[in-house]
Design an enzyme around this catalytic site. Structure first.
Site, PDB file in Angstrom:
ATOM      1  N   GLU A 436      -8.234  99.765  80.481  1.00 42.02           N
ATOM      2  CA  GLU A 436      -7.472  98.868  81.373  1.00 42.02           C
ATOM      3  C   GLU A 436      -7.596  99.303  82.833  1.00 42.02           C
ATOM      4  OE1 GLU A 436      -3.899  97.070  80.129  1.00 42.02           O
ATOM      5  OE2 GLU A 436      -4.349  97.281  78.002  1.00 42.02           O
TER       6      GLU A 436
HETATM    7  C1  FAD Z   1      -9.626 102.907  72.934  1.00 38.89           C
HETATM    8  C2  FAD Z   1     -10.277 101.868  73.786  1.00 38.89           C
HETATM    9  C3  FAD Z   1      -9.872 100.537  73.709  1.00 38.89           C
HETATM   10  C4  FAD Z   1     -10.512  99.559  74.481  1.00 38.89           C
HETATM   11  N1  FAD Z   1     -10.155  98.239  74.340  1.00 38.89           N
HETATM   12  C5  FAD Z   1     -10.863  97.288  74.999  1.00 38.89           C
HETATM   13  C6  FAD Z   1     -10.601  95.893  74.773  1.00 38.89           C
HETATM   14  O1  FAD Z   1      -9.711  95.514  74.019  1.00 38.89           O
HETATM   15  N2  FAD Z   1     -11.382  94.985  75.413  1.00 38.89           N
HETATM   16  C7  FAD Z   1     -12.381  95.351  76.264  1.00 38.89           C
HETATM   17  O2  FAD Z   1     -13.041  94.480  76.814  1.00 38.89           O
HETATM   18  N3  FAD Z   1     -12.631  96.666  76.512  1.00 38.89           N
HETATM   19  C8  FAD Z   1     -11.911  97.630  75.903  1.00 38.89           C
HETATM   20  N4  FAD Z   1     -12.180  98.964  76.130  1.00 38.89           N
HETATM   21  C9  FAD Z   1     -13.202  99.330  77.104  1.00 38.89           C
HETATM   22  C10 FAD Z   1     -12.636  99.957  78.370  1.00 38.89           C
HETATM   23  O3  FAD Z   1     -11.972  99.002  79.131  1.00 38.89           O
HETATM   24  C11 FAD Z   1     -13.817 100.631  79.083  1.00 38.89           C
HETATM   25  O4  FAD Z   1     -14.037 101.844  78.392  1.00 38.89           O
HETATM   26  C12 FAD Z   1     -13.575 100.889  80.544  1.00 38.89           C
HETATM   27  O5  FAD Z   1     -13.590  99.682  81.236  1.00 38.89           O
HETATM   28  C13 FAD Z   1     -14.638 101.809  81.152  1.00 38.89           C
HETATM   29  O6  FAD Z   1     -15.918 101.358  80.862  1.00 38.89           O
HETATM   30  P1  FAD Z   1     -16.987 102.386  80.249  1.00 38.89           P
HETATM   31  O7  FAD Z   1     -16.342 103.098  79.136  1.00 38.89           O
HETATM   32  O8  FAD Z   1     -18.240 101.663  79.985  1.00 38.89           O
HETATM   33  O9  FAD Z   1     -17.214 103.459  81.405  1.00 38.89           O
HETATM   34  P2  FAD Z   1     -18.220 103.357  82.631  1.00 38.89           P
HETATM   35  O10 FAD Z   1     -17.971 102.113  83.390  1.00 38.89           O
HETATM   36  O11 FAD Z   1     -19.593 103.639  82.170  1.00 38.89           O
HETATM   37  O12 FAD Z   1     -17.719 104.580  83.505  1.00 38.89           O
HETATM   38  C14 FAD Z   1     -17.967 105.943  83.143  1.00 38.89           C
HETATM   39  C15 FAD Z   1     -17.217 106.832  84.133  1.00 38.89           C
HETATM   40  O13 FAD Z   1     -17.684 106.584  85.465  1.00 38.89           O
HETATM   41  C16 FAD Z   1     -16.611 106.220  86.301  1.00 38.89           C
HETATM   42  N5  FAD Z   1     -17.074 105.217  87.255  1.00 38.89           N
HETATM   43  C17 FAD Z   1     -17.674 104.031  86.986  1.00 38.89           C
HETATM   44  N6  FAD Z   1     -17.924 103.372  88.124  1.00 38.89           N
HETATM   45  C18 FAD Z   1     -17.477 104.161  89.139  1.00 38.89           C
HETATM   46  C19 FAD Z   1     -17.442 104.030  90.557  1.00 38.89           C
HETATM   47  N7  FAD Z   1     -17.892 102.947  91.178  1.00 38.89           N
HETATM   48  N8  FAD Z   1     -16.891 105.018  91.271  1.00 38.89           N
HETATM   49  C20 FAD Z   1     -16.398 106.122  90.674  1.00 38.89           C
HETATM   50  N9  FAD Z   1     -16.401 106.297  89.346  1.00 38.89           N
HETATM   51  C21 FAD Z   1     -16.932 105.331  88.587  1.00 38.89           C
HETATM   52  C22 FAD Z   1     -15.540 105.657  85.365  1.00 38.89           C
HETATM   53  O14 FAD Z   1     -14.249 105.771  85.922  1.00 38.89           O
HETATM   54  C23 FAD Z   1     -15.713 106.555  84.157  1.00 38.89           C
HETATM   55  O15 FAD Z   1     -15.028 107.752  84.380  1.00 38.89           O
HETATM   56  C24 FAD Z   1     -11.544  99.944  75.372  1.00 38.89           C
HETATM   57  C25 FAD Z   1     -11.913 101.285  75.470  1.00 38.89           C
HETATM   58  C26 FAD Z   1     -11.299 102.241  74.691  1.00 38.89           C
HETATM   59  C27 FAD Z   1     -11.726 103.671  74.817  1.00 38.89           C
END
Ligand code: FAD
Length: 634
Positions: A436
């Site tokens: 979120e």
């Molecule tokens: C338990 C769980 C439930 C979830 N439920 C849902 C759901 O119901 N629906 C849904 O759509 N998604 C869901 N998600 C997905 C969740 O919203 C994403 O994990 C989240 O948006 C981050 O995306 P990512 O994991 O691909 O990380 P990435 O975007 O790959 O990021 C990896 C790291 O890099 C950092 N980062 C990325 N961009 C930047 C930047 N520009 N500057 C600095 N730091 C940066 C991030 O903060 C993170 O620490 C869920 C995830 C989990 C773990």
């Protein structure tokens, strides 16, 4: 705009889809150099009827949780019992915030946070499922943006069943630019759009897959790029049109790829879903308008973030109660461990004060939502603050519990020790910092981006090439902005009304330092101009200054309210202690804005990412990265 282009497609999209309404509220005013105590008083109170309703529903939840959900068993099996799910549906708990006319329970945000916190304190997996359905599932988007017909059709259904929100994909996490899911327009013979064909794969949809074959939710809200031809996805010149659809999981072409398993939050149903040529009619396009998908996603997430913060606070309180008991029960070196200074003063005192500040911020933000006031920035700050500080609290509790903190409740019980599940809390708390809106994206990416927007707009005129007249006006505004930060923005009466005399010095500090913050933003914007967007470490410091000033002010106003309305003076000392600690942190943050090791840090990070230390890191270990054959290209 040139700079935005240079920053890449993701930033361009985020900029284009930004909610451009001017930010209002306490946090927005901090950026303007004002600590607006008038917004903190009178402290928001729900009506008696609303409080009674929330209490009644909380009692129903308590009964259901105690009788139908054994959180340890849910954790062990990764399943919520079918009977519990049925009861949750029957009681209408998937429609906690939906209007009564559509079968929902129509709780206010304040009541909703109260009820969800109760669930989170008992079983994280169940709370995640309820929260996903109630805030970001189909109900929220339809309630906010759906047509009347969509409300009548879907809301009575989703108030009785879990639903999910499918946004994330393998390549599109924080950055939606790489979203591959598309909705191909289907036209009638006359060329009118009558429906869409969805293609793509969504990752980590909570309430999506129940196992590797079946879905939990009958309905998902799916975000996709709307196109006439799939080739448009790779056409850089095309602005993506994000749309949101209600998709039935039993529609032809919708398939579970896999249920995912996580470190914690077990019992939460979440996984990967494939959409292959899935036909949806125009009436399934939320709001029957293309291009609103991103706004719908952001709208749903806004209030959802306050609920995540509430769930964090529930576990923080749970941990503090364990600390209190264990701090008195456990004796080592001839003393109760709570009386060892590093444990009692070093951990418990600041954790307790953080919990009070969290509650103050969450109640304030919820109250704004209940009065239909802008709480976008407050919600984001609450979420980052509660998940980051809360994580420290949970970790401190594990530390204070020693080996017992790391042992599972089941194992503790087998040895006759009280089965306190700190290990489970620790595992389940962690993702709050990721989903979120991750802490990095919300702090540097969202709150600061929005907070500095007004200065940025003026700076663009001032520092870009162009009309001298406009530049002159912008430079006057710039001087006026700086000058304003030297004078207090409010009279003493605001502060006197909101804050008890014993805490006023902290409120004055917040006022003074909000002006200092505005000055810092203005001067650094002028200094770095187009390079400012790359200064994430600076943004992070500003974010924490904002968070601390908001926390201090809310804590002072909340303690004052509790004393005045309930004759409860216990919280003065807590608010006072929080503020004393926060003042030191704020001063250190300002010091670090001026003097820091950012350049050295950048250099170290760069050499690290280029692989300069790889050989040293690999000495004497079996590198998992090598075992998996993964290569890093800088
Ligand atoms: C338990 C769980 C439930 C979830 N439920 C849902 C759901 O119901 N629906 C849904 O759509 N998604 C869901 N998600 C997905 C969740 O919203 C994403 O994990 C989240 O948006 C981050 O995306 P990512 O994991 O691909 O990380 P990435 O975007 O790959 O990021 C990896 C790291 O890099 C950092 N980062 C990325 N961009 C930047 C930047 N520009 N500057 C600095 N730091 C940066 C991030 O903060 C993170 O620490 C869920 C995830 C989990 C773990």
């Amino acid at each position: 705009m040139d700079l935005i282009k240079k920053l890449g497609k993701g930033v361009q999209i985020a900029e284009a889809e930004r909610d451009r309404r001017r930010h209002e509220g306490f946090v927005a005013d901090l950026f303007r150099g004002k600590a607006s105590f008038s917004l903190l008083t009178p402290w928001h109170e729900s009506s008696h009827e609303e409080q009674d309703k929330a209490e009644r529903i909380a009692q129903e939840f308590k009964g259901l949780l105690r009788t139908c959900i054994d959180p340890e068993e849910v954790d062990r099996t990764d399943e919520v019992p079918g009977e519990a799910l049925e009861q949750l549906c029957r009681f209408g708990f998937f429609g906690l915030k939906l209007p009564e006319e559509y079968g929902g329970l129509q709780l206010s945000q304040t009541s909703y946070v109260k009820v969800m916190s109760l669930v989170a304190s008992w079983c994280g997996g169940t709370a995640a499922s309820l929260s996903a359905a109630n805030t970001i599932g189909v109900g929220g988007p339809i309630k906010h943006c759906g047509t009347l017909e969509q409300k009548q059709r879907y809301l009575p259904v989703v108030s009785r069943v879990p639903s999910g929100f499918a946004f994330t994909e393998k390549e599109a996490g924080s950055d939606p630019a790489s979203m591959g899911m598309y909705a191909l327009r289907v036209r009638s013979a006359s060329g009118e759009v009558i429906g869409y064909r969805l293609n793509g794969e969504k990752l980590w949809t909570t309430n999506g897959p129940k196992d590797d074959r079946r879905f939990l939710s009958p309905l998902l809200c799916v975000i996709a790029k709307t196109v006439d031809k799939p080739e448009e996805l790779s056409d850089e010149s095309k602005k993506p049109v994000f749309s949101a659809f209600v998709v039935s999981t039993d529609a032809e072409g919708v398939r579970v790829v896999q249920r995912c398993q996580f470190e914690g939050l077990r019992g939460m149903y979440n996984g990967v879903t494939e959409f292959k040529d899935v036909y949806v009619s125009k009436s399934q396009l939320i709001g029957e308008q293309e291009g609103t998908g991103f706004r719908i996603a952001l709208e749903a997430l806004n209030t959802g973030r306050i609920t995540v913060a509430g769930a964090c606070l529930a576990i923080v309180k749970q941990c503090l109660l364990i600390d209190r008991w264990w701090g008195c029960a456990r004796k080592q070196w001839g003393k109760k461990i709570g009386k060892h200074e590093l444990i009692g003063s070093g951990m418990f005192a600041s954790d307790l004060a953080d919990a009070f500040a969290m509650e103050a911020m969450i109640k304030f933000a919820s109250g704004r939502v209940d009065r239909d006031l802008d709480a976008r920035l407050e919600a984001a700050v609450c979420k980052v603050f509660a998940s980051e500080r809360g994580w420290r609290v949970v970790d401190n509790t594990m530390q204070a519990r020693g080996g017992r903190g790391y042992e599972t409740a089941r194992s503790l019980a087998r040895r006759g020790d009280p089965p306190i599940p700190v290990e489970r809390y620790h595992r389940s708390f962690r993702p709050n910092r990721i989903f979120e809106g991750s802490s990095e994206i919300l702090s540097a990416g969202y709150v600061i981006r929005e907070g500095v927007d007004e200065y940025k707009a003026r700076g663009e005129v001032l520092f870009s090439r162009g009309n001298l007249g406009k530049k002159f006006i912008a430079s006057l505004a710039f001087v006026a902005d700086v000058a304003r930060t030297f004078f207090p923005a409010f009279g003493g009466s605001q502060l006197r009304r909101a804050v008890h005399p014993s805490l006023r010095r902290h409120a004055r500090f917040a006022e003074r330092y909000s002006r200092k913050l505005a000055r810092s933003i203005i001067l650094n914007s002028a200094r770095y101009q187009n390079r400012l967007v790359h200064k994430q470490l600076l943004f992070n410091r500003w974010f924490w200054i904002v968070a601390e000033l908001f926390a201090m002010s809310a804590a002072c106003a909340y303690a004052s309210y509790l004393s005045a309305s309930q004759r409860d003076d216990r919280f003065f000392s807590l608010a006072d202690f929080y503020c004393r600690e926060a003042r030191i942190r704020v001063q250190n943050l300002f010091r670090a804005v001026a003097r820091n090791n950012d350049a050295a840090e950048r250099q170290v990070a760069e050499s690290f990412l280029k692989g300069r230390y790889d050989s040293w890191l690999k000495e004497d270990i079996i590198s998992i990265v090598d075992e998996l054959g993964l290569k890093a290209d800088y």
